[in-house]
Design a protein around this motif. Structure first.
Motif, PDB file in Angstrom:
ATOM      1  N   VAL A   1     -10.286 -10.198  -0.044  1.00 43.73           N
ATOM      2  CA  VAL A   1     -10.235 -10.009   1.406  1.00 43.73           C
ATOM      3  C   VAL A   1     -10.851 -11.226   2.084  1.00 43.73           C
ATOM      4  O   VAL A   1     -11.977 -11.618   1.790  1.00 43.73           O
ATOM      5  CB  VAL A   1     -10.984  -8.725   1.839  1.00 43.73           C
TER       6      VAL A   1
ATOM      7  N   LEU B   1      -7.823   2.217   3.151  1.00 34.24           N
ATOM      8  CA  LEU B   1      -7.297   1.249   2.193  1.00 34.24           C
ATOM      9  C   LEU B   1      -8.409   0.574   1.389  1.00 34.24           C
ATOM     10  O   LEU B   1      -8.201   0.214   0.236  1.00 34.24           O
ATOM     11  CB  LEU B   1      -6.498   0.182   2.939  1.00 34.24           C
ATOM     12  N   LEU B   2      -9.591   0.387   2.010  1.00 33.60           N
ATOM     13  CA  LEU B   2     -10.716  -0.299   1.356  1.00 33.60           C
ATOM     14  C   LEU B   2     -11.948   0.618   1.413  1.00 33.60           C
ATOM     15  O   LEU B   2     -12.788   0.485   2.303  1.00 33.60           O
ATOM     16  CB  LEU B   2     -11.015  -1.631   2.041  1.00 33.60           C
TER      17      LEU B   2
ATOM     18  N   ILE C   1      -5.356  -9.828   3.055  1.00 33.48           N
ATOM     19  CA  ILE C   1      -5.617  -9.113   1.806  1.00 33.48           C
ATOM     20  C   ILE C   1      -4.633  -9.612   0.756  1.00 33.48           C
ATOM     21  O   ILE C   1      -3.421  -9.527   0.940  1.00 33.48           O
ATOM     22  CB  ILE C   1      -5.495  -7.588   2.004  1.00 33.48           C
TER      23      ILE C   1
ATOM     24  N   ALA D   1      -8.814  -1.911  -3.526  1.00 31.74           N
ATOM     25  CA  ALA D   1      -8.046  -1.190  -2.519  1.00 31.74           C
ATOM     26  C   ALA D   1      -7.374   0.024  -3.157  1.00 31.74           C
ATOM     27  O   ALA D   1      -7.215   0.106  -4.378  1.00 31.74           O
ATOM     28  CB  ALA D   1      -6.995  -2.110  -1.903  1.00 31.74           C
TER      29      ALA D   1
ATOM     30  N   SER E   1      -3.911   2.592  -2.734  1.00 28.85           N
ATOM     31  CA  SER E   1      -2.627   2.831  -2.091  1.00 28.85           C
ATOM     32  C   SER E   1      -2.504   4.286  -1.676  1.00 28.85           C
ATOM     33  O   SER E   1      -3.388   5.109  -1.949  1.00 28.85           O
ATOM     34  CB  SER E   1      -1.479   2.465  -3.038  1.00 28.85           C
TER      35      SER E   1
ATOM     36  N   ASP F   1      -3.374  -9.607  -3.280  1.00 30.00           N
ATOM     37  CA  ASP F   1      -3.370  -8.845  -4.531  1.00 30.00           C
ATOM     38  C   ASP F   1      -3.882  -9.734  -5.666  1.00 30.00           C
ATOM     39  O   ASP F   1      -3.353 -10.816  -5.916  1.00 30.00           O
ATOM     40  CB  ASP F   1      -1.943  -8.364  -4.825  1.00 30.00           C
TER      41      ASP F   1
ATOM     42  N   PHE G   1       0.801  -1.224   0.000  1.00 31.98           N
ATOM     43  CA  PHE G   1       0.000   0.000   0.000  1.00 31.98           C
ATOM     44  C   PHE G   1       0.840   1.282   0.000  1.00 31.98           C
ATOM     45  O   PHE G   1       0.301   2.383   0.050  1.00 31.98           O
ATOM     46  CB  PHE G   1      -0.906   0.035   1.245  1.00 31.98           C
TER      47      PHE G   1
END
Length: 643
Positions: A77, A44-45, A94, A65, A67, A96, A29
């Motif tokens: 998630v 973040l979310l 979490i 999400a 950054s 990617d 992030f």
């Protein structure tokens, strides 16, 4: 661009405030783990509150999400509640999804490109009389796209399952040459255990559909098993029904997830085991104290004394059982010293010979330059003995046990797989030529009370005790085994650079405790039966005992007494104040006061630095009257010397 880190763990409370983050947060992030603490999860979310916990709690859900610099990241998630922690916070894993999205897009583009090339080929064939030159050009374009894909790809016949084409990435990952690949079928790269799943999958999939399936096991040419996610789509290749496949290696991802699940399970079992040991130790303490009282009352009755002695032996066995349970829970009291493993194993030669019998051969191979470590020598000896006895039991008809040592430096990647910090470790390997352990049992051998031995041949606490000792000493226990091929158990212990250290003096021998004016003892114990028993015992020994059941009542009693001559307190107490906190407050006002802590399960509240003070002593429950006598003699003589 595929991000380098596969995922990150976030711990946040029910108000959405982040409490902790794993070390991969910065690469994921662009925030460091420390910067994330105190921020809202929606930083973040952004969609998290609107979609609520319910969607994530299904087991997993996909979000977008953001950054620090506004980059949108597709993520998966997985949400769970961290039971037992204060406030029942949420733990979010979490992952990617960029690589997966890129993969799906790449597969779709490849399919579309193939369809476009196919249509172009048909059109040009009609217009140019099925020109062989145009067909060759289009094939070269397809091969260019196919070969340049960085992920393993292949085409296989839906009729024969034989490989028709394979790209360079597949050759590198699986280790076969192109000719070897094209001589095999898709069954040949799978271990035997995957065949039934493959047959079911081939029978259920629509021959013309796109399919994504997870966690397949493939075998490379050198025999290594890898785990892959498979993405495939039906195509026609040179007039033959075929499927185009892309394989994504997820071995490292699955290993990390499995380690997290295993760590959470082991911690939960450890908390349960430690709690049981605490209650069991209190019960044994009451039984032990009353048995000694009965022995005093019936000193002249041989028959009663004989029964009491039998009962005391059973209490001792029960205490040994709880010590093993506490070892697994990492709550045993350790007295760490700098240890030379080579010397320790050498000095155990006679003990091992007596324990193993004539049918077992022991070989030792510890190098002269083996690094030193700092551990509890007696617990290390017990751990080695447990490992060797386990190896013996795996060889009922005799065999060889090889005890070897090595110096080993772990880089960050290897340390992650061992759940250890990177650095230098001393490794003690115990290898046997026995029956081995099945893959299913290997998942459970470190759990307390799990055993593969026959009934009445083992408690299931040996390996779990060694595991707890290793973890509490800053190390780890590793096991590799296959049925019929023996077992290797590796004990990893952190290297220490010091060569020697000053050893503590032995406790003085038992002596009369106290005569003269009665001195005051503040006794703190939450168990009523134990408190009454100890209060009665201290009064009998010449002290005036004042008893309290918890921290607040103990401090109130201390204020009324003004000063005391000694503090004896249980470590784990109810109502928000531990025995260590009581000791800190009283010693701040009376620095030279002797302190004895009692514990059946410390929950890590009493660290080793506190025990370096000679006026402080830890009595492990259950203890006998003589143990209390020696402890009082030790701390009072030390307090007198320092005063």
């Amino acid at each position: 661009m595929v991000r380098a880190l596969p995922g990150v763990l976030l711990l946040f409370d029910r108000n959405g405030l982040i409490l902790a983050a794993s070390g991969g947060a910065e690469g994921f992030f662009d925030y460091s783990a420390d910067e994330l603490i105190g921020k809202e999860i929606e930083t973040l979310l952004p969609e998290f509150r609107r979609r609520g916990h319910a969607e994530a709690a299904k087991s997993h859900a996909e979000f977008t999400a953001v950054s620090r610099h506004g980059t949108a990241i597709p993520v998966e998630v997985r949400l769970g509640i961290l039971d037992g922690a204060s406030g029942d916070p949420f733990l979010a894993s979490i992952t990617d999804l960029s690589a997966r999205r890129d993969l799906e897009i790449s597969l779709k583009h490849s399919r579309l490109e193939m369809e476009r090339l196919r249509d172009m080929l048909a059109e040009k064939s009609v217009k140019l009389g099925h020109s062989e030159e145009n067909l060759r050009n289009n094939r070269e374009k397809f091969r260019y796209l196919f070969e340049r894909n960085p992920l393993p790809m292949w085409l296989y016949s839906q009729e024969t399952l034989r490989f028709l084409e394979v790209n360079e990435a597949a050759l590198i990952r699986y280790g076969y040459t192109r000719d070897e690949f094209l001589s095999m079928t898709i069954q040949d790269i799978r271990p035997e255990g995957e065949m039934e799943r493959l047959r079911k999958n081939l029978g259920s999939v629509d021959r013309d559909s796109y399919q994504r399936s997870r966690n397949w096991r493939h075998r490379t040419k050198e025999g290594k098993l890898i785990e892959v996610d498979i993405f495939s789509h039906a195509v026609t290749y040179e007039g033959t029904p075929a499927r185009m496949v892309v394989a994504l290696d997820v071995t490292e991802r699955n290993t990390t997830e499995a380690q997290l699940r295993r760590s959470q399970k082991m911690d939960a079992i450890g908390q349960l085991t430690g709690g049981i040991a605490h209650d069991f130790n209190n019960l044994l303490m009451i039984i032990l104290g009353n048995l000694e009282g009965i022995a005093d009352e019936a000193a002249d009755n041989y028959r009663i004394r004989e029964m009491v002695d039998d009962a005391l032996s059973s209490v001792a066995r029960g205490a040994g059982l709880t010590r093993r349970m506490l070892a697994y829970a990492r709550q045993q009291s350790l007295e760490a010293r700098i240890v030379d493993l080579r010397l320790q194993v050498s000095e155990m030669a006679d003990l091992l010979a007596r324990s193993l019998g004539e049918e077992i051969r022991v070989e030792q191979g510890l190098p002269d330059d083996l690094w030193k470590t700092r551990v509890d020598p007696s617990q290390l000896e017990s751990a080695i003995l447990n490992l060797v006895v386990n190896a013996r039991d795996a060889m009922p008809h005799g065999g060889t046990i090889i005890i070897s040592g090595r110096n080993h430096t772990m880089d960050a990647t290897e340390a992650l797989t061992h759940e250890l910090p990177a650095g230098d470790y001393v490794v003690l390997d115990v290898k046997d030529t026995g029956t081995g352990i099945s893959r299913e049992d290997l998942e459970h051998v470190l759990e307390p009370f799990f055993t593969t031995k026959p009934v009445n041949k083992g408690t299931g606490l040996g390996l779990s005790m060694v595991y707890g000792f290793a973890k509490q000493s800053g190390g780890q226990l590793g096991i590799t085994s296959e049925l019929g091929s023996g077992t290797v158990v590796s004990l990893y212990l952190p290297r220490v650079h010091e060569q020697t250290e000053t050893t503590a003096a032995e406790p003085p021998a038992s002596a009369p405790i106290h005569s003269g004016p009665r001195k005051t003892v503040l006794l703190v114990e939450d168990d009523t039966s134990i408190r009454k028993m100890l209060e009665r015992l201290l009064n009998h020994m010449g002290y005036e005992a004042f008893a309290a059941e918890d921290g607040p009542s103990a401090m109130a009693l201390y204020e009324r007494l003004g000063e005391i001559d000694m503090l004896i307190s249980d470590v784990v107490l109810p109502n928000g104040m531990s025995g260590v906190e009581i000791g800190a407050q009283i010693t701040a006002r009376q620095p030279d006061i002797p302190v004895i802590y009692m514990s059946g399960y410390t929950r890590n509240e009493l660290n080793q630095s506190a025990l370096k003070d000679e006026k402080v002593f830890l009595l492990q429950k259950p203890f006998r009257r003589d143990d209390l006598t020696r402890a009082i003699q030790l701390v009072t003589s030390s307090a007198t010397k320092q005063g």
